[in-house]
Each structure stands twice: as structure tokens, then as C-alpha cells.
Design an enzyme around this catalytic site. Sequence first.
Site, PDB file in Angstrom:
ATOM      1  N   CYS A 112       0.873  -1.125   0.002  1.00  0.00           N
ATOM      2  CA  CYS A 112       0.007  -0.140   0.117  1.00  0.00           C
ATOM      3  C   CYS A 112       0.885   1.225  -0.103  1.00  0.00           C
ATOM      4  CB  CYS A 112      -0.923  -0.094   1.271  1.00  0.00           C
ATOM      5  SG  CYS A 112      -2.009  -1.461   1.245  1.00  0.00           S
ATOM      6  N   HIS A 247      -3.703   7.051   2.855  1.00  0.00           N
ATOM      7  CA  HIS A 247      -3.895   5.873   2.369  1.00  0.00           C
ATOM      8  C   HIS A 247      -5.166   5.537   2.698  1.00  0.00           C
ATOM      9  CE1 HIS A 247      -4.196   1.803   1.043  1.00  0.00           C
ATOM     10  NE2 HIS A 247      -3.587   1.163   2.270  1.00  0.00           N
ATOM     11  N   ASN A 277     -10.366  -0.241  -0.256  1.00  0.00           N
ATOM     12  CA  ASN A 277      -8.733  -0.070  -0.223  1.00  0.00           C
ATOM     13  C   ASN A 277      -8.049  -0.822  -1.536  1.00  0.00           C
ATOM     14  OD1 ASN A 277      -6.156  -0.329   0.354  1.00  0.00           O
ATOM     15  ND2 ASN A 277      -6.452  -1.367   2.341  1.00  0.00           N
TER      16      ASN A 277
HETATM   17  N1  ACO Z   1     -19.044  -8.515   8.316  1.00  0.00           N
HETATM   18  C1  ACO Z   1     -19.735  -8.921   9.599  1.00  0.00           C
HETATM   19  N2  ACO Z   1     -18.800  -9.093  10.667  1.00  0.00           N
HETATM   20  C2  ACO Z   1     -17.294  -9.108  10.239  1.00  0.00           C
HETATM   21  C3  ACO Z   1     -16.944  -8.980   9.298  1.00  0.00           C
HETATM   22  C4  ACO Z   1     -17.625  -8.605   8.176  1.00  0.00           C
HETATM   23  N3  ACO Z   1     -17.313  -8.311   7.064  1.00  0.00           N
HETATM   24  N4  ACO Z   1     -15.864  -8.857   9.459  1.00  0.00           N
HETATM   25  C5  ACO Z   1     -15.522  -9.355  10.709  1.00  0.00           C
HETATM   26  N5  ACO Z   1     -16.585  -9.437  11.416  1.00  0.00           N
HETATM   27  C6  ACO Z   1     -16.928  -9.641  12.724  1.00  0.00           C
HETATM   28  C7  ACO Z   1     -15.955 -10.641  13.351  1.00  0.00           C
HETATM   29  O1  ACO Z   1     -15.833 -11.959  13.005  1.00  0.00           O
HETATM   30  C8  ACO Z   1     -15.896 -10.427  14.604  1.00  0.00           C
HETATM   31  O2  ACO Z   1     -17.114 -11.284  15.311  1.00  0.00           O
HETATM   32  P1  ACO Z   1     -17.060 -11.958  16.813  1.00  0.00           P
HETATM   33  O3  ACO Z   1     -16.761 -11.093  17.743  1.00  0.00           O
HETATM   34  O4  ACO Z   1     -18.300 -12.794  16.760  1.00  0.00           O
HETATM   35  O5  ACO Z   1     -15.714 -12.795  16.510  1.00  0.00           O
HETATM   36  C9  ACO Z   1     -16.362  -9.000  14.776  1.00  0.00           C
HETATM   37  O6  ACO Z   1     -16.871  -8.731  13.516  1.00  0.00           O
HETATM   38  C10 ACO Z   1     -15.422  -8.199  15.143  1.00  0.00           C
HETATM   39  O7  ACO Z   1     -14.197  -8.399  14.526  1.00  0.00           O
HETATM   40  P2  ACO Z   1     -12.781  -7.838  14.687  1.00  0.00           P
HETATM   41  O8  ACO Z   1     -11.817  -8.240  13.555  1.00  0.00           O
HETATM   42  O9  ACO Z   1     -12.486  -7.810  16.077  1.00  0.00           O
HETATM   43  O10 ACO Z   1     -13.088  -6.205  14.564  1.00  0.00           O
HETATM   44  P3  ACO Z   1     -12.503  -4.953  14.248  1.00  0.00           P
HETATM   45  O11 ACO Z   1     -12.837  -3.978  15.262  1.00  0.00           O
HETATM   46  O12 ACO Z   1     -10.951  -5.286  14.572  1.00  0.00           O
HETATM   47  O13 ACO Z   1     -12.567  -4.448  12.879  1.00  0.00           O
HETATM   48  C11 ACO Z   1     -11.500  -4.424  10.896  1.00  0.00           C
HETATM   49  C12 ACO Z   1     -12.244  -5.262  11.345  1.00  0.00           C
HETATM   50  C13 ACO Z   1     -12.526  -3.451  10.116  1.00  0.00           C
HETATM   51  C14 ACO Z   1     -10.842  -5.143   9.529  1.00  0.00           C
HETATM   52  C15 ACO Z   1     -10.281  -3.617  11.568  1.00  0.00           C
HETATM   53  O14 ACO Z   1      -9.550  -4.435  12.328  1.00  0.00           O
HETATM   54  C16 ACO Z   1      -9.664  -2.675  10.666  1.00  0.00           C
HETATM   55  O15 ACO Z   1      -9.929  -1.877  10.003  1.00  0.00           O
HETATM   56  N6  ACO Z   1      -8.365  -3.206  10.438  1.00  0.00           N
HETATM   57  C17 ACO Z   1      -7.166  -2.420   9.762  1.00  0.00           C
HETATM   58  C18 ACO Z   1      -6.851  -3.217   8.542  1.00  0.00           C
HETATM   59  C19 ACO Z   1      -7.096  -2.552   7.294  1.00  0.00           C
HETATM   60  O16 ACO Z   1      -7.671  -1.408   7.086  1.00  0.00           O
HETATM   61  N7  ACO Z   1      -6.547  -3.298   6.397  1.00  0.00           N
HETATM   62  C20 ACO Z   1      -6.612  -2.988   5.253  1.00  0.00           C
HETATM   63  C21 ACO Z   1      -5.549  -3.469   4.377  1.00  0.00           C
HETATM   64  S1  ACO Z   1      -3.891  -3.097   5.291  1.00  0.00           S
HETATM   65  C22 ACO Z   1      -3.440  -1.686   4.237  1.00  0.00           C
HETATM   66  O17 ACO Z   1      -3.954  -1.101   3.528  1.00  0.00           O
HETATM   67  C23 ACO Z   1      -2.082  -1.446   4.873  1.00  0.00           C
END
Ligand code: ACO
Length: 321
Positions: A112, A247, A277
Site C-alpha cells: 500500500c 492511504h 482499499n
Molecule cells: N461482516 C460482519 N462481521 C464481521 C465482518 C464482516 N465483513 N468481518 C469481521 N466481522 C466480525 C468478526 O468475525 C468479529 O465477530 P466475533 O466478535 O463474533 O468474533 C467481529 O466482527 C469483530 O471483528 P474484529 O476483527 O475484532 O473487528 P475490528 O474492530 O478489528 O474491525 C477491521 C475489523 C475493520 C478489519 C479492522 O480491524 C481494521 O480496519 N483493521 C485495519 C486493517 C485494514 O484496514 N486493512 C486494510 C489493508 S491493510 C493496508 O491497507 C495497509
Amino acid sequence: MTIKITGTGIGLPKHHVTNQELAEVTGLDTSDEWISTMTGIKARYICDDETITDLATTAAIDALADAGTSATDIDYILCATIGGDTRTPALACAVAERIGVECAAADLSGACTGFLYALDIVSCLIQAGRASTVLLICAEKMSAHLDYTDRNTCVLFGDGAAAVVVTAGSALKYIHVTSHPDTQVLSLANRMTGNSPFTHHRDEVGFVHMEGQKVFRYAVTYMEREVVKALATLGLEPDDVDYYLVHQANRRIIESAISRLKLSPDKFPMNIDRYGNMSSVSIPVLLHEQLAAGAIKPGDTLVMCAFGAGMTYGSCVVEWE
Ligand code: ACO
């Protein structure tokens, strides 16, 4: 003398997939409400019959037209990408063939942060006199690298391409790229399984793997660190900057950075709602849109900041020419 960007362009697939359509087609237990609340994403472009070379070529032609530059003036094509349509030749070679130019052509894998890594190299090439007109293309077909049974990752990404034409100038005031060695939290396993009789190792066919909360923490920390460092190096105050083009990984990451830096959200344009993204493509698409809307004007100070797998990260400061 450093460099300036003289033209920008983008290339997108036709199919704009909403959260609802993604949920319906994949059958995943997810919803528009969850995705848009947790990430800010409402839709993303996904390739059906388009190749990554198609997207990159469209962006390149668009950028050349915007710059008023003939393809024959290009002496270097550098593509930032996770991977083109073929592992070799490079995507840059495929674009060179499409637009009919003979010049240096190579790819760079900076995840990224790819746009900033590529811009850093382009500035070195131009300042060293090794190139004068460079076509820098960012292109990603993220949909080819996703597991559409994994709701944690497949909802986050989109496909697209963006290109900029770069020449000598004095717009780039500062650029810094670096990495923190952590290859586990965000990765894409190798697709080359091979059949060499001399190795017992077999690479797995893989998809994007992400430990979301760790990536989130890295992202917020690095964005704050990079912006503070860039401003301190140039003796700028945060408010001296007209726009922060960062980003587009997750709206909540950007909002956390805004709050840590105590800045106005108005200075942080976002387009993650429409694109998701797009990895290296995010920042140059945002730049293209802000220019097209007339928001960025000559003399404006821009900070660009990205983070990605590696963990790579970096920033640059540009006084728009
Ligand atoms: N729809 C519904 N529920 C979901 C989804 C979805 N698409 N994805 C995850 N969940 C659920 C999980 O299973 C979990 O359920 P559980 O509590 O029953 O186990 C719950 O939602 C919470 O999941 P977490 O992963 O703990 O949620 P979090 O607050 O961490 O959010 C997210 C997840 C949005 C991915 C967040 O961690 C994030 O934004 N991280 C940054 C990573 C990122 O943006 N990466 C992009 C690529 S990296 C880059 O560009 C450098």
C-alpha cells in the site's frame, strides 16, 4: 531541483459492487451496515473481464493526455503493484507494449506504500539525470488475491489503477520511506507452487491474510509518526498544510490519525466509501480526484502518507506546481 507531477489519470473496472451486492453474491454473513460502520466502505470496483494491464493502460493514457505529454517522450515506466497479469514480463512492459514506447520498464512491490516508494525512486532517477519524463503507474487487482469466503478481508479491497507523469521541477520538498520488519500481520502467500525435484518445499496457493487489529494499530501509529516527522523536517505547522492525502484503508484509521494530530477533518479528503482499499492506487486516485474537482491549486502544500504490508510506510510533502 527535485520533481513535479505534470499529469494524473485513472483506470477503473466497469463493475461497481455495493456492500449489499457483495454480501448477496458471496453469501457471506455480513451487511452494508457492518462494512460501512467498521470501515467507511460502501462500494468498490471489481474486475470482471478487465485485466490489470487494461486498467494500467487506461490510467497511463489518461495521465499522458492530462500532462500533454506524448508517449514517445517517456523514458521510464515504473509500476507499483502487488503483481501484474504475468509475474514476468513486468506490468510496466505490458503497458509499454500497449502504448507503443521503447524505454526502461520495471515493477516495484511496495504494497500500500507503493506510490511513495515509486515516487522516491523516480525522484532519484530524475535528479541523477537518468530519466527526464517518467510514467509512474499504480495498479492493483486486489480481487485476484482475496478469499471470498473470508468476510474479514474480502469486503475491504477494490481494484483500480492510477498514473502520474513526473518530470524535473521543484514541487517535491520531502520524501521518506521505510519499513518495520513484520511480515506476519499482513501478507499474500506465493501462488507459484513449482515442481522442482530439488526442493521439498511447496508454496501454498494463498490469499490475503490480515490480523486486522494489529494492522489498525500499526497504521495509526505510523501515520502520526510520519506526519509529525515530515512537518518537523520542513519547519511546518500542521495547519500550514492544505490537504493530507492519506492511504484509504479504513475510515476509522484516518479518523484516529486526525484526532491524534488534532487536525480538521476538512484537510483529509476521503474516497474510501466508493473505492475500498486499492492498496498503492489509493493516494494517486485521491490526488487525481482532488485535482479534477479544482480543490488543489498551485502553491498548495500537500502531505501524502501511506502504510502497508511489510510493514512499509512513508510520507512526502509537495508544494503543488
Ligand atoms: N461482516 C460482519 N462481521 C464481521 C465482518 C464482516 N465483513 N468481518 C469481521 N466481522 C466480525 C468478526 O468475525 C468479529 O465477530 P466475533 O466478535 O463474533 O468474533 C467481529 O466482527 C469483530 O471483528 P474484529 O476483527 O475484532 O473487528 P475490528 O474492530 O478489528 O474491525 C477491521 C475489523 C475493520 C478489519 C479492522 O480491524 C481494521 O480496519 N483493521 C485495519 C486493517 C485494514 O484496514 N486493512 C486494510 C489493508 S491493510 C493496508 O491497507 C495497509
